[in-house]
Design a protein around this motif. Structure first.
Motif, PDB file in Angstrom:
ATOM      1  N   LEU A 199      35.174  46.663  45.538  1.00 40.70           N
ATOM      2  CA  LEU A 199      35.588  45.462  46.270  1.00 40.70           C
ATOM      3  C   LEU A 199      37.077  45.279  46.027  1.00 40.70           C
ATOM      4  O   LEU A 199      37.537  45.406  44.889  1.00 40.70           O
ATOM      5  CB  LEU A 199      34.881  44.228  45.704  1.00 40.70           C
ATOM      6  CG  LEU A 199      33.532  43.821  46.256  1.00 40.70           C
ATOM      7  CD1 LEU A 199      33.070  42.551  45.554  1.00 40.70           C
ATOM      8  CD2 LEU A 199      33.569  43.601  47.763  1.00 40.70           C
ATOM      9  N   SER A 200      37.816  44.948  47.053  1.00 40.50           N
ATOM     10  CA  SER A 200      39.261  44.785  46.891  1.00 40.50           C
ATOM     11  C   SER A 200      39.591  43.762  45.794  1.00 40.50           C
ATOM     12  O   SER A 200      39.022  42.665  45.759  1.00 40.50           O
ATOM     13  CB  SER A 200      39.861  44.317  48.217  1.00 40.50           C
ATOM     14  OG  SER A 200      41.131  43.771  47.958  1.00 40.50           O
ATOM     15  N   THR A 201      40.495  44.134  44.901  1.00 41.59           N
ATOM     16  CA  THR A 201      40.878  43.209  43.830  1.00 41.59           C
ATOM     17  C   THR A 201      41.750  42.063  44.360  1.00 41.59           C
ATOM     18  O   THR A 201      42.052  41.122  43.635  1.00 41.59           O
ATOM     19  CB  THR A 201      41.642  43.961  42.712  1.00 41.59           C
ATOM     20  OG1 THR A 201      42.589  44.839  43.330  1.00 41.59           O
ATOM     21  CG2 THR A 201      40.698  44.761  41.859  1.00 41.59           C
ATOM     22  N   ASP A 202      42.111  42.135  45.631  1.00 40.89           N
ATOM     23  CA  ASP A 202      42.836  41.036  46.269  1.00 40.89           C
ATOM     24  C   ASP A 202      42.029  39.733  46.213  1.00 40.89           C
ATOM     25  O   ASP A 202      42.563  38.640  46.390  1.00 40.89           O
ATOM     26  CB  ASP A 202      43.129  41.433  47.730  1.00 40.89           C
ATOM     27  CG  ASP A 202      44.048  40.446  48.430  1.00 40.89           C
ATOM     28  OD1 ASP A 202      45.023  39.992  47.806  1.00 40.89           O
ATOM     29  OD2 ASP A 202      43.778  40.121  49.605  1.00 40.89           O
ATOM     30  N   ARG A 203      40.747  39.852  45.955  1.00 44.76           N
ATOM     31  CA  ARG A 203      39.923  38.635  45.908  1.00 44.76           C
ATOM     32  C   ARG A 203      40.419  37.655  44.840  1.00 44.76           C
ATOM     33  O   ARG A 203      40.235  36.461  44.965  1.00 44.76           O
ATOM     34  CB  ARG A 203      38.453  38.977  45.710  1.00 44.76           C
ATOM     35  CG  ARG A 203      38.129  39.662  44.387  1.00 44.76           C
ATOM     36  CD  ARG A 203      36.661  40.115  44.380  1.00 44.76           C
ATOM     37  NE  ARG A 203      36.208  40.559  43.080  1.00 44.76           N
ATOM     38  CZ  ARG A 203      36.314  41.814  42.638  1.00 44.76           C
ATOM     39  NH1 ARG A 203      36.839  42.742  43.398  1.00 44.76           N
ATOM     40  NH2 ARG A 203      35.862  42.132  41.438  1.00 44.76           N
ATOM     41  N   GLY A 204      41.055  38.163  43.779  1.00 42.92           N
ATOM     42  CA  GLY A 204      41.590  37.268  42.747  1.00 42.92           C
ATOM     43  C   GLY A 204      42.738  36.428  43.278  1.00 42.92           C
ATOM     44  O   GLY A 204      42.859  35.240  42.981  1.00 42.92           O
ATOM     45  N   ARG A 205      43.546  37.034  44.103  1.00 48.01           N
ATOM     46  CA  ARG A 205      44.666  36.319  44.738  1.00 48.01           C
ATOM     47  C   ARG A 205      44.107  35.242  45.678  1.00 48.01           C
ATOM     48  O   ARG A 205      44.548  34.083  45.658  1.00 48.01           O
ATOM     49  CB  ARG A 205      45.510  37.336  45.521  1.00 48.01           C
ATOM     50  CG  ARG A 205      46.877  36.885  45.979  1.00 48.01           C
ATOM     51  CD  ARG A 205      46.973  36.478  47.446  1.00 48.01           C
ATOM     52  NE  ARG A 205      46.282  37.319  48.388  1.00 48.01           N
ATOM     53  CZ  ARG A 205      45.962  36.939  49.620  1.00 48.01           C
ATOM     54  NH1 ARG A 205      46.238  35.718  50.034  1.00 48.01           N
ATOM     55  NH2 ARG A 205      45.326  37.746  50.432  1.00 48.01           N
ATOM     56  N   ILE A 206      43.101  35.623  46.441  1.00 54.38           N
ATOM     57  CA  ILE A 206      42.493  34.646  47.359  1.00 54.38           C
ATOM     58  C   ILE A 206      41.882  33.487  46.574  1.00 54.38           C
ATOM     59  O   ILE A 206      42.082  32.312  46.894  1.00 54.38           O
ATOM     60  CB  ILE A 206      41.437  35.355  48.246  1.00 54.38           C
ATOM     61  CG1 ILE A 206      42.167  36.273  49.238  1.00 54.38           C
ATOM     62  CG2 ILE A 206      40.535  34.348  48.940  1.00 54.38           C
ATOM     63  CD1 ILE A 206      41.300  36.959  50.248  1.00 54.38           C
ATOM     64  N   GLU A 207      41.167  33.810  45.509  1.00 57.21           N
ATOM     65  CA  GLU A 207      40.526  32.752  44.705  1.00 57.21           C
ATOM     66  C   GLU A 207      41.580  31.807  44.112  1.00 57.21           C
ATOM     67  O   GLU A 207      41.409  30.582  44.110  1.00 57.21           O
ATOM     68  CB  GLU A 207      39.674  33.405  43.599  1.00 57.21           C
ATOM     69  CG  GLU A 207      39.018  32.387  42.685  1.00 57.21           C
ATOM     70  CD  GLU A 207      37.859  32.961  41.861  1.00 57.21           C
ATOM     71  OE1 GLU A 207      37.382  34.080  42.145  1.00 57.21           O
ATOM     72  OE2 GLU A 207      37.420  32.264  40.933  1.00 57.21           O
ATOM     73  N   THR A 208      42.680  32.384  43.631  1.00 51.24           N
ATOM     74  CA  THR A 208      43.752  31.560  43.065  1.00 51.24           C
ATOM     75  C   THR A 208      44.357  30.636  44.121  1.00 51.24           C
ATOM     76  O   THR A 208      44.515  29.427  43.895  1.00 51.24           O
ATOM     77  CB  THR A 208      44.880  32.470  42.533  1.00 51.24           C
ATOM     78  OG1 THR A 208      44.336  33.321  41.538  1.00 51.24           O
ATOM     79  CG2 THR A 208      46.014  31.648  41.954  1.00 51.24           C
ATOM     80  N   ASP A 209      44.683  31.220  45.270  1.00 52.18           N
ATOM     81  CA  ASP A 209      45.335  30.419  46.308  1.00 52.18           C
ATOM     82  C   ASP A 209      44.439  29.274  46.775  1.00 52.18           C
ATOM     83  O   ASP A 209      44.897  28.148  46.948  1.00 52.18           O
ATOM     84  CB  ASP A 209      45.718  31.302  47.505  1.00 52.18           C
ATOM     85  CG  ASP A 209      46.896  32.228  47.176  1.00 52.18           C
ATOM     86  OD1 ASP A 209      47.511  32.043  46.109  1.00 52.18           O
ATOM     87  OD2 ASP A 209      47.189  33.131  47.985  1.00 52.18           O
ATOM     88  N   ILE A 210      43.172  29.552  46.965  1.00 54.17           N
ATOM     89  CA  ILE A 210      42.306  28.475  47.462  1.00 54.17           C
ATOM     90  C   ILE A 210      42.077  27.431  46.371  1.00 54.17           C
ATOM     91  O   ILE A 210      42.061  26.225  46.648  1.00 54.17           O
ATOM     92  CB  ILE A 210      40.971  28.983  48.067  1.00 54.17           C
ATOM     93  CG1 ILE A 210      40.203  27.795  48.651  1.00 54.17           C
ATOM     94  CG2 ILE A 210      40.122  29.745  47.099  1.00 54.17           C
ATOM     95  CD1 ILE A 210      38.949  28.124  49.371  1.00 54.17           C
TER      96      ILE A 210
END
Ligand code: ADP
Ligand code: MG
Length: 416
Positions: free
Chosen positions: A76-87
């Motif tokens: 799974l793309s690790t970009d999900r951490g960035r998304i979780e932080t931003d939201i």
């Protein structure tokens, strides 16, 4: 910082987390000893708690692995951490205090350093212990209205909103919902549904062979994919909520993207109904069970009714698009939102009863015949939420549909 051992990604162990926190932020005293443990219980990420020896301070490090923790071959793309932080930051600004505070996001290690929700219990666990939380509907309705309405085009500058849509495109996590919520429960196309054996015939007749249901679900699926209405949490079940008697936290929003508002509201309602079934099927008949069910019933109705009330207040306060203020629009927009909430309530129920990701509220019911009855009531109610979605306009409408089905299958006169 270039020579730090944390400048290049690797999957941390508990031993690394203390040093990592010290290097990243000024949170602990220099001389204090730190204790770390891995506390993750989800399917996906690694969660470390780092605390000082005297327990005065603690912090959470949530790190995204390149593969999920349940399946090393599932990337799974690790970009999900960035998304979780931003939201989380957006939600904290719109609904202050109702999400854990993010102290720092580190894109190199794909790790979020955030507030430790000490003293709170995961809501699903607390509900299975049959605890009651009188303030829950108040808190969650504020969270829902603020995080949903205020991130949509009716309340946001339209170009800014489109930028947001772009930065929250989340294809891999969305694909999971598209499959597990909107597809597989209806056709078992990957042969990984989990149907409770005594309900096989019931599921075949009411779900697998129910053509009108499939059409309604197909419409909802393409609404989920195409209706970039507002910034949704995307996984707002009772395992994404931490609660105590006075306060509520919503967390774990890594499924976030711009989607239909009803998705979050419907998830909350469905998961309260699972808790009702658990209380009914596992508590001893008597006053305490009645009180538990009554509280859950009012929570269902109150979440919807308080959402409606706060929606109108927020609409009046925040909406300034001249066309959104046209007479009749405010009510029309709400009706569409409630219709989508009803549809999603049904989808979340069906997917948790027959799909691969189930809920403990139902799977741990020890008495097989009670579980059979609960599942049949849930599926019956779910199909009505989906097929008759436009008629659900008030908390009482949502509640009555479920209680009617419970009355038929679970042999119980509703508490009110
Ligand atoms: P995943 O994305 O893997 O599902 P979660 O965000 O659900 O991870 O976290 C897994 C578990 O870690 C939670 O159920 C909770 O027990 C714990 N946890 C996560 N974040 C926090 C936090 N900020 N404070 C306290 N506990 C947390
Ligand atoms: Mg999770």
């Amino acid at each position: 910082m270039g020579d730090s051992r944390f400048s290049e990604y690797f999957l941390m162990k508990a031993e690394d987390a203390g040093e990592y926190v010290r290097e990243k932020i000024d949170f602990f005293r220099k001389d204090e000893e730190l204790f770390c443990e891995e506390i993750g219980d989800g399917n996906v990420n690694y969660v470390f708690r780092v605390r000082s020896g005297d327990d005065a301070r603690s912090i959470i490090v949530k790190q995204a692995g390149k593969a999920t923790r349940i399946d090393k071959n599932w990337f799974l793309s690790t970009d999900r951490g960035r998304i979780e932080t931003d939201i989380l930051r957006i939600q904290d600004s719109l609904a202050p205090g109702l999400v854990p505070r993010v102290y720092l996001y580190d894109p190199a290690m794909c790790a979020i350093l955030m507030e430790d929700m000490v003293g709170y219990t995961m809501m699903r666990t607390a509900l299975m212990e049959h605890r009651r939380f009188p303030l829950f509907a108040e808190h969650i309705s504020t969270f829902l209205v603020n995080s949903l309405l205020l991130t949509s085009d009716v309340a946001m500058e339209h170009k800014k909103k489109k930028e947001r849509v772009k930065s929250f495109v989340n294809p891999e996590l969305c694909e999971i919902s598209e499959q597990l919520v909107y597809t597989e429960p209806y056709n078992n196309e990957k042969d990984r549904n989990l149907v409770f054996a005594p309900n096989e015939d019931f599921v075949r007749e009411n779900i697998y062979e129910n053509k009108p249901l499939h059409l309604a679900v197909a419409k909802l699926k393409f609404d989920f994919m195409n209706n970039a209405q507002c910034l949704i949490h995307g996984d707002l079940h009772t395992g994404s909520i931490f609660i105590n008697d006075t306060h509520t936290f919503v967390f774990d929003p890594e499924f976030a993207f711009y989607g239909p508002a009803g998705y979050d509201v419907g998830n909350v309602i469905a998961n309260l109904l699972f808790a009702w079934c658990n209380a009914h099927a596992t508590m001893e008949d008597g006053a305490d069970r009645d009180a538990q069910k009554q509280w859950l019933e009012s929570a269902v109705a109150d979440v919807i009714d308080l959402f409606i009330l706060k929606y109108h207040n927020a609409f009046r306060e925040h909406v300034d698009d001249s066309m959104a203020k046209v007479e009749g629009f405010e009510d029309w927009y709400l009706s569409a939102l409630l219709e989508s909430t009803a549809g999603v309530t049904g989808l979340e129920i069906n997917r948790r009863v027959v799909g691969m990701a189930q809920v403990k509220d139902i799977t741990t019911i020890p008495d097989g015949s009670k579980r059979v009855a609960a599942e049949r009531a849930l599926i019956t109610a779910a199909n009505r939420y989906i097929l008759e979605a436009p008629r659900f306009r008030t908390g009482a409408d949502f509640l009555e549909n479920f209680l009617n089905a419970a009355n038929v299958y679970m042999g119980e006169t509703p508490c009110r």
